[in-house]
Design an enzyme around this catalytic site. Sequence first.
Site, PDB file in Angstrom:
ATOM      1  CG  ASN A 191      -6.493  -0.611   2.160  1.00  0.00           C
ATOM      2  OD1 ASN A 191      -5.963  -0.100   1.182  1.00  0.00           O
ATOM      3  ND2 ASN A 191      -5.809  -1.203   3.122  1.00  0.00           N
ATOM      4  CB  CYS A 237      -0.933   0.007   1.204  1.00  0.00           C
ATOM      5  SG  CYS A 237      -2.080  -1.358   1.186  1.00  0.00           S
ATOM      6  CG  HIS A 293      -2.936   3.445   2.946  1.00  0.00           C
ATOM      7  ND1 HIS A 293      -3.624   3.201   1.787  1.00  0.00           N
ATOM      8  CD2 HIS A 293      -2.848   2.256   3.596  1.00  0.00           C
ATOM      9  CE1 HIS A 293      -3.947   1.919   1.742  1.00  0.00           C
ATOM     10  NE2 HIS A 293      -3.491   1.326   2.838  1.00  0.00           N
TER      11      HIS A 293
HETATM   12  N1  ACO Z   1     -16.978  -9.049  11.612  1.00  0.00           N
HETATM   13  C1  ACO Z   1     -17.282  -9.398  12.877  1.00  0.00           C
HETATM   14  N2  ACO Z   1     -16.361  -9.749  13.790  1.00  0.00           N
HETATM   15  C2  ACO Z   1     -15.068  -9.740  13.397  1.00  0.00           C
HETATM   16  C3  ACO Z   1     -14.676  -9.400  12.078  1.00  0.00           C
HETATM   17  C4  ACO Z   1     -15.690  -9.052  11.169  1.00  0.00           C
HETATM   18  N3  ACO Z   1     -15.435  -8.702   9.905  1.00  0.00           N
HETATM   19  N4  ACO Z   1     -13.329  -9.500  11.979  1.00  0.00           N
HETATM   20  C5  ACO Z   1     -12.883  -9.880  13.192  1.00  0.00           C
HETATM   21  N5  ACO Z   1     -13.927 -10.027  14.037  1.00  0.00           N
HETATM   22  C6  ACO Z   1     -13.914 -10.423  15.450  1.00  0.00           C
HETATM   23  C7  ACO Z   1     -12.664 -11.187  15.816  1.00  0.00           C
HETATM   24  O1  ACO Z   1     -12.828 -12.568  15.541  1.00  0.00           O
HETATM   25  C8  ACO Z   1     -12.549 -10.905  17.280  1.00  0.00           C
HETATM   26  O2  ACO Z   1     -13.412 -11.749  17.983  1.00  0.00           O
HETATM   27  P1  ACO Z   1     -12.927 -12.394  19.378  1.00  0.00           P
HETATM   28  O3  ACO Z   1     -12.694 -11.230  20.275  1.00  0.00           O
HETATM   29  O4  ACO Z   1     -14.099 -13.243  19.747  1.00  0.00           O
HETATM   30  O5  ACO Z   1     -11.677 -13.148  19.053  1.00  0.00           O
HETATM   31  C9  ACO Z   1     -13.091  -9.490  17.428  1.00  0.00           C
HETATM   32  O6  ACO Z   1     -13.870  -9.253  16.244  1.00  0.00           O
HETATM   33  C10 ACO Z   1     -12.018  -8.443  17.538  1.00  0.00           C
HETATM   34  O7  ACO Z   1     -11.023  -8.736  16.543  1.00  0.00           O
HETATM   35  P2  ACO Z   1      -9.794  -7.770  16.302  1.00  0.00           P
HETATM   36  O8  ACO Z   1      -8.909  -8.372  15.235  1.00  0.00           O
HETATM   37  O9  ACO Z   1      -9.177  -7.402  17.598  1.00  0.00           O
HETATM   38  O10 ACO Z   1     -10.554  -6.503  15.709  1.00  0.00           O
HETATM   39  P3  ACO Z   1      -9.961  -5.087  15.452  1.00  0.00           P
HETATM   40  O11 ACO Z   1     -10.705  -4.086  16.208  1.00  0.00           O
HETATM   41  O12 ACO Z   1      -8.454  -5.094  15.559  1.00  0.00           O
HETATM   42  O13 ACO Z   1     -10.305  -4.863  13.915  1.00  0.00           O
HETATM   43  C11 ACO Z   1      -9.265  -4.950  11.761  1.00  0.00           C
HETATM   44  C12 ACO Z   1      -9.805  -5.767  12.939  1.00  0.00           C
HETATM   45  C13 ACO Z   1     -10.396  -4.120  11.202  1.00  0.00           C
HETATM   46  C14 ACO Z   1      -8.719  -5.901  10.701  1.00  0.00           C
HETATM   47  C15 ACO Z   1      -8.138  -4.017  12.293  1.00  0.00           C
HETATM   48  O14 ACO Z   1      -7.236  -4.767  13.069  1.00  0.00           O
HETATM   49  C16 ACO Z   1      -7.382  -3.316  11.233  1.00  0.00           C
HETATM   50  O15 ACO Z   1      -7.926  -2.498  10.488  1.00  0.00           O
HETATM   51  N6  ACO Z   1      -6.041  -3.533  11.138  1.00  0.00           N
HETATM   52  C17 ACO Z   1      -5.215  -2.886  10.163  1.00  0.00           C
HETATM   53  C18 ACO Z   1      -5.334  -3.610   8.874  1.00  0.00           C
HETATM   54  C19 ACO Z   1      -4.806  -2.818   7.698  1.00  0.00           C
HETATM   55  O16 ACO Z   1      -4.797  -1.604   7.710  1.00  0.00           O
HETATM   56  N7  ACO Z   1      -4.361  -3.542   6.662  1.00  0.00           N
HETATM   57  C20 ACO Z   1      -3.994  -2.964   5.432  1.00  0.00           C
HETATM   58  C21 ACO Z   1      -2.584  -2.497   5.410  1.00  0.00           C
HETATM   59  S1  ACO Z   1      -2.169  -1.796   3.901  1.00  0.00           S
HETATM   60  C22 ACO Z   1      -1.541  -2.991   2.818  1.00  0.00           C
HETATM   61  O17 ACO Z   1      -0.360  -3.057   2.557  1.00  0.00           O
HETATM   62  C23 ACO Z   1      -2.421  -3.957   2.162  1.00  0.00           C
END
Ligand code: ACO
Length: 385
Positions: free
Chosen positions: A282, A114, A252
């Site tokens: 994204n 990204c 980003h």
């Molecule tokens: N819907 C419902 N529940 C979900 C989902 C979903 N889509 N995804 C995860 N959960 C659940 C998990 O299983 C977890 O449940 P648990 O507590 O029972 O285990 C709970 O929600 C919390 O999960 P987390 O992973 O802690 O959720 P978080 O608040 O961190 O959000 C997310 C997850 C949105 C992926 C976040 O971590 C994020 O945005 N991270 C950055 C990712 C990013 O920016 N990536 C791109 C980089 S750029 C590139 O180079 C491609």
Amino acid sequence: MTQYAHITGWGMAVPERVMTNDEISRLVDTNDEWIQSRTGIKERRVADAKDTTSSLAAEAARQALEVADLAPEDIDLIIVATSTPDFTFPATASLVQDALGAVRAGAFDLSAACTGFIYALGVAADTIKSGSAKAALVIGAETMSRVLDWKDRGTCILFGDGAGAFVVQGSESPGGVLSVLLRSDGSGGDLLSLAGSGRPRAAGLAGFLDPTVQMNGREVFRFATRVMVASTREAVAAAGKTMADISLIIPHQANRRIIEAAARGLDLPEEKFMINLDRYGNTSTASIPIALCEAVADGRLRPNDYVVFVGFGGGLTWGATTVHWDVTPLPAAATRWHQVGRRTRYGLARVRSFGRRVLRKVEGAVFGSPTAKEDEPPKPPGSKK
Ligand code: ACO
């Protein structure tokens, strides 16, 4: 004479197909409320059968050339930053070069996940400042929907497809791209990955044939908030500016909460940040140029503003650049005839490309394969026959 690299054109292209959170909740165990509250995303664009990374890239590039009032032949260099190229080779940039009829341009793809668009802008700006090129097209283009695991709710909710492009031109007038900061920490490569040809040894052939994005969301989140703050500060200082000079930050577009955390870390109001991830998700390398296009259209960026582009992604990679936005778009009347000329040229580019393919086939049929004798390298002078 010192050359400065100015952004003189910008354009974007997204697929028509809109995919809402409700639609995704029919594919995986999630819901609109969770996605919006944890990411800020409401919907994203998804490529249909006719869209490819190169077709989106070419459309964004045509728009950027329109704004810059340049013909494709004026372009010396095309860089496409992408993680989802149509092919590993030929480069997507070469496909774009052919589609535009940019007959004088060198073309290559750049991979820094990204952060790729910031890397590409930095490389293009330095090439222009060195005098090796006068005008470059810098494009971020992705069809992320084709490399997602649509059964993984941790990743498939986040990404969207699209393309954005800048024209960067050299000028003796000071301004444009003032500073570029590029960084990488490969020790975090496993936190966010998309398999390539190294994968069969690690995971068996099946994993290689159908690679999808793998991510440790929490770790990427922590990394992102940290580097966004530090790299913005560094890029602004390297440009000889202070945060008070900056009118707008275009980050980003990965997750609204990451941008909010960066705003807190930089002690800036959220209004200083351009956010449009609610409508596109994204789009990886395309997110910054797409957000720039919308910031200009919304009047959030005005001539003489200072703007920061800041990104992060797989690699791990991150980067930021400070730009003096000193562009005044040309009056529409001055460019109308040029527009007509450019559209004709794009038609001719298709004819030219087709003609060259036919000619290559005819040449192959007439001359056959090169003989062994023709293939032999010339003997050095004085050597025995
Ligand atoms: N819907 C419902 N529940 C979900 C989902 C979903 N889509 N995804 C995860 N959960 C659940 C998990 O299983 C977890 O449940 P648990 O507590 O029972 O285990 C709970 O929600 C919390 O999960 P987390 O992973 O802690 O959720 P978080 O608040 O961190 O959000 C997310 C997850 C949105 C992926 C976040 O971590 C994020 O945005 N991270 C950055 C990712 C990013 O920016 N990536 C791109 C980089 S750029 C590139 O180079 C491609």
